[in-house]
Structure formats: C-alpha cells, structure tokens
Design a protein around this motif. Structure first.
Motif, PDB file in Angstrom:
ATOM      1  N   PHE A  38     -71.350 -46.455 -97.383  1.00  0.00           N
ATOM      2  CA  PHE A  38     -69.886 -46.459 -98.018  1.00  0.00           C
ATOM      3  C   PHE A  38     -69.209 -45.267 -98.409  1.00  0.00           C
ATOM      4  O   PHE A  38     -68.092 -45.173 -98.738  1.00  0.00           O
ATOM      5  CB  PHE A  38     -69.601 -47.345 -99.102  1.00  0.00           C
ATOM      6  N   GLY A  39     -69.977 -44.164 -98.332  1.00  0.00           N
ATOM      7  CA  GLY A  39     -69.423 -43.009 -98.877  1.00  0.00           C
ATOM      8  C   GLY A  39     -69.505 -42.596-100.083  1.00  0.00           C
ATOM      9  O   GLY A  39     -70.395 -43.312-100.977  1.00  0.00           O
ATOM     10  N   SER A  40     -68.969 -41.519-100.423  1.00  0.00           N
ATOM     11  CA  SER A  40     -69.080 -41.140-102.075  1.00  0.00           C
ATOM     12  C   SER A  40     -68.591 -42.126-102.985  1.00  0.00           C
ATOM     13  O   SER A  40     -67.891 -42.981-102.769  1.00  0.00           O
ATOM     14  CB  SER A  40     -68.401 -39.765-102.188  1.00  0.00           C
ATOM     15  N   VAL A  41     -69.037 -41.883-104.272  1.00  0.00           N
ATOM     16  CA  VAL A  41     -68.899 -42.704-105.297  1.00  0.00           C
ATOM     17  C   VAL A  41     -67.808 -42.136-106.325  1.00  0.00           C
ATOM     18  O   VAL A  41     -67.857 -40.884-106.442  1.00  0.00           O
ATOM     19  CB  VAL A  41     -69.994 -43.627-105.879  1.00  0.00           C
ATOM     20  N   ARG A  42     -67.166 -42.852-107.149  1.00  0.00           N
ATOM     21  CA  ARG A  42     -66.257 -42.270-108.266  1.00  0.00           C
ATOM     22  C   ARG A  42     -67.308 -41.667-109.368  1.00  0.00           C
ATOM     23  O   ARG A  42     -68.142 -42.142-109.660  1.00  0.00           O
ATOM     24  CB  ARG A  42     -65.241 -43.329-108.764  1.00  0.00           C
ATOM     25  N   ARG A  43     -66.854 -40.371-109.608  1.00  0.00           N
ATOM     26  CA  ARG A  43     -67.772 -39.791-110.802  1.00  0.00           C
ATOM     27  C   ARG A  43     -67.090 -39.880-111.889  1.00  0.00           C
ATOM     28  O   ARG A  43     -65.837 -39.651-112.122  1.00  0.00           O
ATOM     29  CB  ARG A  43     -67.956 -38.139-110.481  1.00  0.00           C
ATOM     30  N   ASP A  44     -67.636 -40.606-112.670  1.00  0.00           N
ATOM     31  CA  ASP A  44     -67.102 -40.804-114.005  1.00  0.00           C
ATOM     32  C   ASP A  44     -68.124 -40.282-115.310  1.00  0.00           C
ATOM     33  O   ASP A  44     -69.287 -40.880-115.346  1.00  0.00           O
ATOM     34  CB  ASP A  44     -67.124 -42.334-114.251  1.00  0.00           C
ATOM     35  N   ILE A  45     -67.550 -39.382-115.963  1.00  0.00           N
ATOM     36  CA  ILE A  45     -68.665 -38.445-116.920  1.00  0.00           C
ATOM     37  C   ILE A  45     -69.157 -39.612-118.074  1.00  0.00           C
ATOM     38  O   ILE A  45     -70.208 -39.455-118.402  1.00  0.00           O
ATOM     39  CB  ILE A  45     -68.113 -37.372-117.653  1.00  0.00           C
ATOM     40  N   SER A  46     -68.372 -40.577-118.509  1.00  0.00           N
ATOM     41  CA  SER A  46     -68.784 -41.460-119.389  1.00  0.00           C
ATOM     42  C   SER A  46     -69.861 -42.166-118.970  1.00  0.00           C
ATOM     43  O   SER A  46     -70.832 -42.760-119.591  1.00  0.00           O
ATOM     44  CB  SER A  46     -67.562 -42.189-119.952  1.00  0.00           C
ATOM     45  N   TYR A  47     -69.835 -42.689-117.719  1.00  0.00           N
ATOM     46  CA  TYR A  47     -70.796 -43.518-116.937  1.00  0.00           C
ATOM     47  C   TYR A  47     -72.027 -42.891-116.776  1.00  0.00           C
ATOM     48  O   TYR A  47     -73.146 -43.256-116.997  1.00  0.00           O
ATOM     49  CB  TYR A  47     -70.286 -44.093-115.627  1.00  0.00           C
ATOM     50  N   GLY A  48     -71.885 -41.276-116.539  1.00  0.00           N
ATOM     51  CA  GLY A  48     -72.988 -40.570-116.150  1.00  0.00           C
ATOM     52  C   GLY A  48     -73.961 -40.534-117.702  1.00  0.00           C
ATOM     53  O   GLY A  48     -75.261 -40.551-117.621  1.00  0.00           O
ATOM     54  N   LEU A  49     -73.108 -40.236-118.516  1.00  0.00           N
ATOM     55  CA  LEU A  49     -73.722 -40.226-119.944  1.00  0.00           C
ATOM     56  C   LEU A  49     -74.329 -41.333-120.537  1.00  0.00           C
ATOM     57  O   LEU A  49     -75.472 -41.435-120.842  1.00  0.00           O
ATOM     58  CB  LEU A  49     -72.653 -39.648-121.110  1.00  0.00           C
ATOM     59  N   GLN A  50     -73.802 -42.539-120.231  1.00  0.00           N
ATOM     60  CA  GLN A  50     -74.378 -43.916-120.568  1.00  0.00           C
ATOM     61  C   GLN A  50     -75.680 -44.002-119.598  1.00  0.00           C
ATOM     62  O   GLN A  50     -76.654 -44.721-120.224  1.00  0.00           O
ATOM     63  CB  GLN A  50     -73.420 -44.983-120.342  1.00  0.00           C
ATOM     64  N   LEU A  51     -75.700 -43.583-118.473  1.00  0.00           N
ATOM     65  CA  LEU A  51     -76.879 -43.601-117.681  1.00  0.00           C
ATOM     66  C   LEU A  51     -78.127 -42.954-117.996  1.00  0.00           C
ATOM     67  O   LEU A  51     -79.121 -43.317-118.269  1.00  0.00           O
ATOM     68  CB  LEU A  51     -76.705 -43.434-116.230  1.00  0.00           C
ATOM     69  N   ASN A  52     -77.605 -41.648-118.436  1.00  0.00           N
ATOM     70  CA  ASN A  52     -78.689 -40.713-119.026  1.00  0.00           C
ATOM     71  C   ASN A  52     -79.368 -41.285-120.241  1.00  0.00           C
ATOM     72  O   ASN A  52     -80.474 -41.390-120.406  1.00  0.00           O
ATOM     73  CB  ASN A  52     -78.106 -39.388-119.234  1.00  0.00           C
ATOM     74  N   HIS A  53     -78.408 -41.885-121.291  1.00  0.00           N
ATOM     75  CA  HIS A  53     -78.965 -42.512-122.480  1.00  0.00           C
ATOM     76  C   HIS A  53     -79.686 -43.935-122.296  1.00  0.00           C
ATOM     77  O   HIS A  53     -80.617 -44.148-122.839  1.00  0.00           O
ATOM     78  CB  HIS A  53     -77.757 -42.738-123.419  1.00  0.00           C
ATOM     79  N   SER A  54     -79.362 -44.577-121.119  1.00  0.00           N
ATOM     80  CA  SER A  54     -79.990 -45.745-120.747  1.00  0.00           C
ATOM     81  C   SER A  54     -81.452 -45.472-120.295  1.00  0.00           C
ATOM     82  O   SER A  54     -82.213 -46.399-120.646  1.00  0.00           O
ATOM     83  CB  SER A  54     -79.201 -46.408-119.706  1.00  0.00           C
ATOM     84  N   LEU A  55     -81.649 -44.211-119.895  1.00  0.00           N
ATOM     85  CA  LEU A  55     -83.075 -43.953-119.637  1.00  0.00           C
ATOM     86  C   LEU A  55     -84.080 -44.154-120.764  1.00  0.00           C
ATOM     87  O   LEU A  55     -85.272 -44.794-120.811  1.00  0.00           O
ATOM     88  CB  LEU A  55     -83.303 -42.496-118.998  1.00  0.00           C
ATOM     89  N   TYR A  56     -83.611 -43.709-122.211  1.00  0.00           N
ATOM     90  CA  TYR A  56     -84.324 -43.704-123.185  1.00  0.00           C
ATOM     91  C   TYR A  56     -84.411 -45.151-123.628  1.00  0.00           C
ATOM     92  O   TYR A  56     -85.590 -45.815-124.114  1.00  0.00           O
ATOM     93  CB  TYR A  56     -83.724 -42.938-124.295  1.00  0.00           C
ATOM     94  N   ILE A  57     -83.370 -45.922-123.390  1.00  0.00           N
ATOM     95  CA  ILE A  57     -83.319 -47.344-123.962  1.00  0.00           C
ATOM     96  C   ILE A  57     -84.238 -48.222-123.034  1.00  0.00           C
ATOM     97  O   ILE A  57     -84.943 -49.088-123.479  1.00  0.00           O
ATOM     98  CB  ILE A  57     -81.937 -47.837-123.975  1.00  0.00           C
ATOM     99  N   PHE A  58     -84.084 -47.767-121.758  1.00  0.00           N
ATOM    100  CA  PHE A  58     -84.975 -48.757-121.028  1.00  0.00           C
ATOM    101  C   PHE A  58     -86.373 -48.489-121.245  1.00  0.00           C
ATOM    102  O   PHE A  58     -87.242 -49.314-121.042  1.00  0.00           O
ATOM    103  CB  PHE A  58     -84.436 -48.483-119.655  1.00  0.00           C
ATOM    104  N   GLY A  59     -86.707 -47.396-121.464  1.00  0.00           N
ATOM    105  CA  GLY A  59     -88.115 -46.799-121.747  1.00  0.00           C
ATOM    106  C   GLY A  59     -88.680 -47.688-122.928  1.00  0.00           C
ATOM    107  O   GLY A  59     -89.796 -47.955-122.854  1.00  0.00           O
ATOM    108  N   ALA A  60     -87.826 -47.683-124.044  1.00  0.00           N
ATOM    109  CA  ALA A  60     -88.307 -48.429-125.188  1.00  0.00           C
ATOM    110  C   ALA A  60     -88.284 -49.940-124.975  1.00  0.00           C
ATOM    111  O   ALA A  60     -89.349 -50.482-125.414  1.00  0.00           O
ATOM    112  CB  ALA A  60     -87.164 -48.089-126.278  1.00  0.00           C
ATOM    113  N   LEU A  61     -87.395 -50.387-124.215  1.00  0.00           N
ATOM    114  CA  LEU A  61     -87.405 -51.869-123.747  1.00  0.00           C
ATOM    115  C   LEU A  61     -88.550 -52.190-122.703  1.00  0.00           C
ATOM    116  O   LEU A  61     -89.283 -53.258-123.168  1.00  0.00           O
ATOM    117  CB  LEU A  61     -86.181 -52.385-122.865  1.00  0.00           C
ATOM    118  N   ALA A  62     -89.033 -51.427-122.033  1.00  0.00           N
ATOM    119  CA  ALA A  62     -90.332 -51.402-120.974  1.00  0.00           C
ATOM    120  C   ALA A  62     -91.494 -51.383-121.981  1.00  0.00           C
ATOM    121  O   ALA A  62     -92.374 -52.335-121.668  1.00  0.00           O
ATOM    122  CB  ALA A  62     -90.047 -50.304-119.886  1.00  0.00           C
TER     123      ALA A  62
END
Length: 137
Positions: free
Chosen positions: A34-58
């Motif tokens: 479908f082509g490029s996606v919208r870049r949203d800095i807040s979504y990118g920050l949340q995605l980076n922080h989610s790696l830590y949260i997902f690691g703890a949940l896993a």
C-alpha cells in the motif's frame, strides 16, 4: 530451580523475538502493498517504549505459565498480560487504528504461544497414550 529459570528466560526471549519478527514482517508487507505509512513521532515513541513493556509481560507470562498449577491459573495469567498489553495501546486506536490493531494482534498472538506449553502440561488422562484397537499397549 536453575532449569526452570532458564526455561522461563528462553520462553520470554522467544516471545520477544517472535513479536519483533512478526511485527516488522507485517509492517513491511503492508508498506510494499500500500505504500508508505504516516510517520507519527508519538506513535514511534510509544512503539519503542512498548518493547520494554512487552519484554516484562513476556517474562511475566512465561513465569506464570511455567509455574502455575492449573489450566485456570494459566489462563488468568495470560488474561492479565493481555489486558495490560491492550490497555497500553488503547490511546493509539483513535489516531492509528490499523497499526494499533497490528501491534495488539501480534502481541496477542505471541502471548498465546506459551498456552501451548500449558496445554501440553495439563493433558487429560485419555490423551496421554494413543492406543488403537488391535495394537499392543
């Protein structure tokens, strides 16, 4: 004791790696179709922080499922991890519903993986041996 801790660490590591690979594969497939996606800095920050949260949940999910005494307890632990994961992404559904659904879906899929371990641990008595009529037991 050491073997149980190693099994928990291995299961949590496999969950994190699988989530990472599935998310990036699905994201890349979407981007190519479908082509490029919208870049949203807040979504990118949340995605980076989610790696830590997902690691703890896993890790919590693996520890709970490998140390639980019943199927019900394992399902409760999985439900709690899934609830935290979904609640973390609840704010992003309004602005980016498809990407949020992708992340929550991948997380849900990967968090259910240890349930297979739980199902194999608590098999019913009729499922232990596959004895066919006419065969020697």
């Amino acid at each position: 004791m050491i073997q149980r801790l190693l099994a928990m660490a291995l299961l949590a590591s496999v969950q994190i790696l699988l989530a990472f690979v599935l998310y990036h594969s699905a994201f890349e497939a979407y981007r190519r179709m479908f082509g490029s996606v919208r870049r949203d800095i807040s979504y990118g920050l949340q995605l980076n922080h989610s790696l830590y949260i997902f690691g703890a949940l896993a890790l919590g999910n693996a520890a709970w499922l490998l140390s639980c005494r019943s199927r019900r307890s394992g399902l409760i632990g999985f439900g709690i991890c899934l609830l935290f994961w979904t609640a973390f992404w609840a704010n992003a559904f309004a602005s980016m519903p498809y990407r949020s659904l992708l992340v929550v879906g991948v997380g849900t899929l990967v968090l259910t993986m240890p349930l297979l371990v739980l199902l194999l641990r608590f098999r019913g008595p009729g499922l232990v041996d596959d004895v066919r009529p006419g065969s020697a037991a």
